[in-house]
Scaffold this motif. Structure first.
Motif, PDB file in Angstrom:
ATOM      1  N   CYS A   1       8.977  36.454  39.042  1.00 10.59           N
ATOM      2  CA  CYS A   1      10.119  37.340  38.760  1.00 10.59           C
ATOM      3  C   CYS A   1      10.911  37.707  40.008  1.00 10.59           C
ATOM      4  CB  CYS A   1       9.638  38.606  38.086  1.00 10.59           C
ATOM      5  SG  CYS A   1       8.554  38.329  36.691  1.00 10.59           S
ATOM      6  N   SER A   2      10.173  37.962  41.124  1.00 11.73           N
ATOM      7  CA  SER A   2      10.855  38.543  42.283  1.00 11.73           C
ATOM      8  C   SER A   2      11.735  37.536  43.020  1.00 11.73           C
ATOM      9  CB  SER A   2       9.838  39.147  43.257  1.00 11.73           C
ATOM     10  OG  SER A   2       9.153  38.133  43.938  1.00 11.73           O
TER      11      SER A   2
ATOM     12  N   PRO B   1      -2.889  45.980  36.120  1.00 18.65           N
ATOM     13  CA  PRO B   1      -3.476  45.535  34.843  1.00 18.65           C
ATOM     14  C   PRO B   1      -3.113  46.405  33.654  1.00 18.65           C
ATOM     15  CG  PRO B   1      -5.163  46.431  36.283  1.00 18.65           C
ATOM     16  CD  PRO B   1      -3.914  46.344  37.084  1.00 18.65           C
ATOM     17  N   VAL B   2      -2.605  47.613  33.868  1.00 16.24           N
ATOM     18  CA  VAL B   2      -2.320  48.482  32.724  1.00 16.24           C
ATOM     19  C   VAL B   2      -0.930  48.249  32.144  1.00 16.24           C
ATOM     20  CG1 VAL B   2      -3.912  50.294  33.359  1.00 16.24           C
ATOM     21  CG2 VAL B   2      -1.596  50.341  34.262  1.00 16.24           C
TER      22      VAL B   2
ATOM     23  N   TYR C   1       3.654  43.193  39.002  1.00 17.10           N
ATOM     24  CA  TYR C   1       2.746  42.087  39.276  1.00 17.10           C
ATOM     25  C   TYR C   1       2.685  41.880  40.782  1.00 17.10           C
ATOM     26  CZ  TYR C   1       6.490  38.899  40.574  1.00 17.10           C
ATOM     27  OH  TYR C   1       7.536  38.310  41.236  1.00 17.10           O
ATOM     28  N   HIS C   2       1.741  41.054  41.206  1.00 18.08           N
ATOM     29  CA  HIS C   2       1.545  40.797  42.623  1.00 18.08           C
ATOM     30  C   HIS C   2       2.260  39.517  43.021  1.00 18.08           C
ATOM     31  CE1 HIS C   2      -0.862  43.331  45.112  1.00 18.08           C
ATOM     32  NE2 HIS C   2      -1.075  42.327  45.930  1.00 18.08           N
ATOM     33  N   THR C   3       3.102  39.574  44.022  1.00 19.64           N
ATOM     34  CA  THR C   3       3.679  38.327  44.512  1.00 19.64           C
ATOM     35  C   THR C   3       2.647  37.641  45.400  1.00 19.64           C
ATOM     36  OG1 THR C   3       4.573  39.240  46.530  1.00 19.64           O
ATOM     37  CG2 THR C   3       5.960  39.391  44.588  1.00 19.64           C
TER      38      THR C   3
ATOM     39  N   ILE D   1       2.972  41.579  47.801  1.00 22.19           N
ATOM     40  CA  ILE D   1       3.755  42.764  47.480  1.00 22.19           C
ATOM     41  C   ILE D   1       3.577  43.079  46.007  1.00 22.19           C
ATOM     42  CG2 ILE D   1       6.076  43.704  47.298  1.00 22.19           C
ATOM     43  CD1 ILE D   1       6.764  42.062  49.746  1.00 22.19           C
ATOM     44  N   ASN D   2       3.378  44.344  45.742  1.00 24.12           N
ATOM     45  CA  ASN D   2       3.232  44.813  44.380  1.00 24.12           C
ATOM     46  C   ASN D   2       4.629  45.049  43.822  1.00 24.12           C
ATOM     47  OD1 ASN D   2       2.743  47.795  42.837  1.00 24.12           O
ATOM     48  ND2 ASN D   2       1.551  46.043  42.201  1.00 24.12           N
ATOM     49  N   MET D   3       5.127  44.100  43.052  1.00 28.05           N
ATOM     50  CA  MET D   3       6.538  44.133  42.634  1.00 28.05           C
ATOM     51  C   MET D   3       6.713  44.878  41.322  1.00 28.05           C
ATOM     52  SD  MET D   3       8.982  43.036  44.372  1.00 28.05           S
ATOM     53  CE  MET D   3      10.213  42.869  43.094  1.00 28.05           C
ATOM     54  N   GLN D   4       7.871  45.477  41.196  1.00 27.69           N
ATOM     55  CA  GLN D   4       8.257  46.098  39.935  1.00 27.69           C
ATOM     56  C   GLN D   4       9.479  45.347  39.424  1.00 27.69           C
ATOM     57  OE1 GLN D   4       6.737  48.570  38.365  1.00 27.69           O
ATOM     58  NE2 GLN D   4       8.219  48.731  36.728  1.00 27.69           N
TER      59      GLN D   4
END
Lengths: 177, 242
Positions: A172-173, B78-79, B86-88, B92-95
């Motif tokens: 997505c990113s 996971p929630v 998700y994790h790139t 990086i923890n992306m939104q």
């Protein structure tokens, strides 16, 4: 005969379920960017004359396409470099250009290829990997008076298909941040 | 493939709040009014926590800037029912704003309280309309948002490197908070690159025994490292008591 009512019921349910599906399909078909009429522009700019007749490169006017995210439109000054020596008599579209230049007013073009705000497309990267402008924009050089028409869907499915075919990242990113 | 991380040296932090302001301006974070604060719905991707240490008159202010920890095993991920966070592969923890449906489960599951929900459409005074960053999406009402290590800067630098047909240079990218920090307390870089500023700083601080992470024992492996404050007076006190 005992199954007739059940069959009828199933048929009715299927028809009812098909209605929203048909609506969604119709929506995506009729609202497709390629199905839209040519957008009206303040000046009917003929790409045909500039590209095919004069032989200008796309990046002659869209100067930042190879270096930045946006391809960018040229300032009127760039148009006037040539157009100050080209006669405008009897050419209403050219008169509009000269008027805009003399009054120091920008020309408010209508954007043809609309990509939503949450999507970041970068021209320079795509061009540096060897893609031609026409891969996405079609043969703009052959588009004449009414204006430029979008020829490719350029919605997310289209982008992802192309990314997969060319081994580009599809998480997505890449585009959404 | 870089693994982005951050080192915050609390010995250098003076609690000025420049990182907070820089982040607010860089990432199109709406302006928090007093009303919003009282409702506890203020959005600040990096916040400055202040603690008081000791009793008056020997009282000291302690500051901890808290951005998203970018956990390796992030509890918020996971929630999410729609994979909007998700994790790139760069850690990086992306939104993904356009994917988010606003269940807010992630915010509930975050121990650091660094995820924020847009309860309203973002608004700016007219004078600030033209200062919005075009590289960052303006989040609409109903989606979560959080610090993403200024991913637009990282992406931009990576794209620039691609156009120039080279690899990303060491410490080519920095975040807005690290750039704004007047004492260089915040350092950003690639944790896997031994030549990067963060790696060097960590190696040195490890030697001094100053490295820790916030709520490290939860096992989420955060990628924001803190360096402990060196308090000369506190170290001298036990000796003086004798």
């Amino acid at each position: 005969m005992r199954y007739v009512r059940v069959l009828l019921f199933v048929l009715v349910v299927l028809v009812i379920m098909a209605v929203p599906l048909a609506l969604v399909l119709a929506r995506s078909y009729f609202l497709a960017p390629t199905a839209q009429p040519v957008k009206a522009q303040p000046i009917q700019f003929p790409h045909q004359v500039h590209v095919q007749a004069i032989g200008l490169d796309c990046t002659f006017c869209h100067r930042n396409a190879t270096t930045s995210a946006q391809a960018t439109l040229p300032p009127i000054e760039l148009c006037m470099q040539c157009h100050k020596v080209i006669p405008t008599q009897g050419r209403p579209e050219l008169e509009k250009l000269v008027a805009a230049f003399e009054q120091n007013q920008p020309i408010l073009w209508n954007k043809v290829h609309q990509i939503p705000d949450h999507t970041h497309f970068v021209h320079s990267v795509h061009l540096s990997f060897g893609f031609q402008c026409s891969t996405c924009h079609g043969d703009v050089g052959a588009m004449g008076k009414p204006g430029v028409q979008q020829v490719r869907d350029l919605r997310m499915g289209d982008c992802i298909t192309c990314h997969q075919q060319n081994g580009a990242r599809t998480d997505c990113s890449v585009c959404h941040y | 493939m870089p693994r982005w991380g951050m080192v915050i040296d609390l010995d250098r932090c003076i609690g000025c709040g420049a990182c907070v302001v820089a982040c607010q301006a860089e990432n199109n974070v709406p302006i928090n009014t007093e009303d919003v604060y009282h409702q506890r719905r203020a959005i600040a991707w990096i916040r400055l926590e202040r603690y008081w240490e000791g009793e008056f008159p020997n009282i000291k202010a302690r500051y901890i800037p808290v951005p998203c920890m970018q956990c390796t095993n992030a509890p918020c991920e996971p929630v999410c029912p729609v994979y909007a966070t998700y994790h790139t592969n760069e850690g990086i923890n992306m939104q993904v704003y356009n994917r988010c449906i606003g269940t807010r489960y992630c915010a509930v599951n975050c121990h650091w309280h660094v995820r924020f929900f847009n309860f309203w459409e973002p608004k700016w005074p007219d004078s600030l309309k033209n200062q919005l960053n075009p590289d960052v999406t303006v989040r609409s009402r109903g989606v979560m948002e959080k610090c993403n290590f200024c991913v637009h800067r990282i992406v931009k630098a990576e794209q620039k490197a691609k156009v120039e047909k080279r690899e990303l240079r060491t410490d080519e990218v920095t975040t807005a908070c690290a750039q704004a920090c007047p004492t260089n307390a915040i350092v950003f870089g690639d944790l896997d690159d031994p030549n990067s500023a963060v790696s060097k700083l960590l190696a040195q601080a490890e030697h001094e025994g100053r490295v820790y992470r916030l709520l490290e024992d939860l096992g989420t492996d955060p990628k924001v490292y803190y360096l402990k404050k060196v308090d000369i007076e506190a170290a001298a006190e036990p000796a003086a008591a004798h």
